[in-house]
Design an enzyme around this catalytic site. Structure first.
Site, PDB file in Angstrom:
ATOM      1  N   LEU A  40       0.742   0.524  -5.944  1.00  0.00           N
ATOM      2  CA  LEU A  40      -0.653   0.105  -6.043  1.00  0.00           C
ATOM      3  C   LEU A  40      -0.953  -0.397  -7.446  1.00  0.00           C
ATOM      4  CD1 LEU A  40      -2.513   2.946  -4.089  1.00  0.00           C
ATOM      5  CD2 LEU A  40      -1.244   0.985  -3.215  1.00  0.00           C
ATOM      6  N   ASP A  94       7.741   7.135 -20.085  1.00  0.00           N
ATOM      7  CA  ASP A  94       8.285   8.135 -19.175  1.00  0.00           C
ATOM      8  C   ASP A  94       7.333   9.322 -19.142  1.00  0.00           C
ATOM      9  OD1 ASP A  94       9.727   9.968 -17.731  1.00  0.00           O
ATOM     10  OD2 ASP A  94      11.504   9.946 -19.021  1.00  0.00           O
ATOM     11  N   SER A 176      -7.009  11.229  -5.471  1.00  0.00           N
ATOM     12  CA  SER A 176      -6.788  11.095  -4.029  1.00  0.00           C
ATOM     13  C   SER A 176      -7.762  11.973  -3.264  1.00  0.00           C
ATOM     14  CB  SER A 176      -5.355  11.502  -3.666  1.00  0.00           C
ATOM     15  OG  SER A 176      -5.177  11.513  -2.258  1.00  0.00           O
ATOM     16  N   TYR A 211       1.488  18.586  -4.154  1.00  0.00           N
ATOM     17  CA  TYR A 211       0.960  17.253  -4.437  1.00  0.00           C
ATOM     18  C   TYR A 211      -0.559  17.248  -4.336  1.00  0.00           C
ATOM     19  CZ  TYR A 211      -0.260  12.334  -3.836  1.00  0.00           C
ATOM     20  OH  TYR A 211      -0.844  11.105  -3.975  1.00  0.00           O
ATOM     21  N   LYS A 215      -3.431  16.426  -7.391  1.00  0.00           N
ATOM     22  CA  LYS A 215      -4.520  15.446  -7.316  1.00  0.00           C
ATOM     23  C   LYS A 215      -5.880  16.105  -7.573  1.00  0.00           C
ATOM     24  CE  LYS A 215      -2.453  12.549  -7.701  1.00  0.00           C
ATOM     25  NZ  LYS A 215      -2.531  11.242  -8.406  1.00  0.00           N
ATOM     26  N   SER A 255       2.574   2.506   0.216  1.00  0.00           N
ATOM     27  CA  SER A 255       3.117   2.252  -1.117  1.00  0.00           C
ATOM     28  C   SER A 255       4.426   3.005  -1.305  1.00  0.00           C
ATOM     29  CB  SER A 255       2.119   2.683  -2.191  1.00  0.00           C
ATOM     30  OG  SER A 255       2.064   4.083  -2.275  1.00  0.00           O
TER      31      SER A 255
END
Length: 346
Positions: A40, A94, A176, A211, A215, A255
């Site tokens: 994205l 990184d 998200s 995850y 977010k 994605s």
């Protein structure tokens, strides 16, 4: 907002729109992290360049990779709405190295005469416990610590540009809707980040849980950061912050982020529900170029929307402060030159 049914409904009924042609970014400089092929970030970078951006920094993990150069060429070769004449540069950063991120920010201060827009889009979705070279769990290191560290390190450049131009600079953190879908039980631990780094906490949840939590941390960090930045050093109106800081939900898109999460029937789910990477990119650019009067906002479906009820609860606000304090302490431990007052402009 935030229910699974509501998520499916919005994916089916809403389609993100590109920036209006009248939005111009002439003379401006932008940094987009996580801008590799299929991302994205790359799609957002393409749209920014198409609206007259003068200079674009694609921040990628490996500048030697052929896909980094291919991403640059995709931007330069597009011709809508007009031929792109943008100085596109590929810089290495990184998120699993605090030294790399510090060097990136130092380079930005040294080489960029202005910095108007930053989109922090780099992220991972690891479904198994992986400890990075920093010692932190991968989702937490990249999605939270990497994003938070760069958001602070790039603030002085954004603030300086606001002072020079008299116009707010923009910092957009990619979050998200999944921040609604985590119980975040780690908040009850004596140290939140320490508990998140323990393998046993990862194993207690479903594969997506960590995850989702990372977010949520993006949203909590964005809200606290936006409240911490000082307006004193910029010539912007009404004494408001010189940098607009918001978070954006790009929706469920096909994605590269999801390459490690393939479920039975994934192709059918993608066909029916998922937005394209281009549409996800539209959400990022909408957040980065619109909503000028909003600070600390959560933007979803290209509108300012409520966050989860936990985020705005007393417990959420307490967790937000704790997360800020723990994260800043960690940065001070890994970087002896870390100066929070300077970075915040206070």
């Amino acid at each position: 907002m935030g229910t699974q049914f509501g998520h499916i409904y919005r994916q089916l009924t809403f389609k993100p729109k590109p920036l209006p042609l009248g939005i111009r970014l002439d003379g401006q400089t932008a940094i987009v992290t996580g801008a590799g092929n299929g991302s994205l970030g790359l799609e957002a970078a393409k749209e920014l360049a198409a609206h007259g951006l003068a200079r674009l920094i694609l921040a990628v993990r490996n500048t030697a990779a052929t896909n980094a150069e291919a991403a640059k060429q995709q931007i330069l070769e597009q011709s809508s709405p007009e031929p792109v004449a943008c100085d596109v540069q590929i810089w290495e950063v990184d998120y699993e190295s605090f030294e790399s991120m510090a060097a990136f920010a130092t380079r930005a201060r040294a080489e960029l005469d202005r910095l108007d827009v930053v989109i922090l889009s780099a992220g991972v979705k690891k479904l198994e416990f992986v400890r990075t070279k920093t010692g932190h769990e991968s989702n937490i290191q990249v999605n939270h610590l990497g994003t938070a560290y760069l958001s602070l390190l790039l603030l002085p450049s954004l603030r300086q540009t606001a002072r020079q131009t008299g116009r707010k600079s923009r910092l957009t953190i990619v979050a998200s809707e999944v921040h609604f879908w985590t119980p975040f039980s780690e908040r009850s631990a004596p140290l939140i980040l320490q508990r998140l780094d323990e393998k046993s906490s990862f194993g207690e949840k479903g594969d997506m849980e960590r995850y989702n939590t990372s977010k949520l941390l993006n949203v909590l960090w964005m809200r606290e950061l936006s409240s911490q930045v000082s307006p004193a050093s910029a010539s912007v109106s009404s004494g408001k912050s010189p940098v607009t800081i918001n978070a954006v939900n790009p929706g469920f898109c096909t994605s590269a982020l999801h390459r490690s999460h393939v479920m039975p029937g994934q192709a059918f789910i993608n066909h029916v529900l998922a937005w394209t990477p281009t549409q996800g990119g539209y959400c990022l650019t909408n957040a980065a170029c619109g909503h000028h009067d909003r600070q600390g906002a959560y933007i979803s479906e290209q509108e300012v929307k409520p966050t989860s009820s936990f985020v705005t609860s007393a417990e959420g606000e307490k967790s937000q402060k704790r997360l800020w304090d723990e994260t800043v302490t960690l940065f001070q431990d890994v970087d002896r030159s870390f100066d929070l007052k300077y970075l915040l402009g206070s």
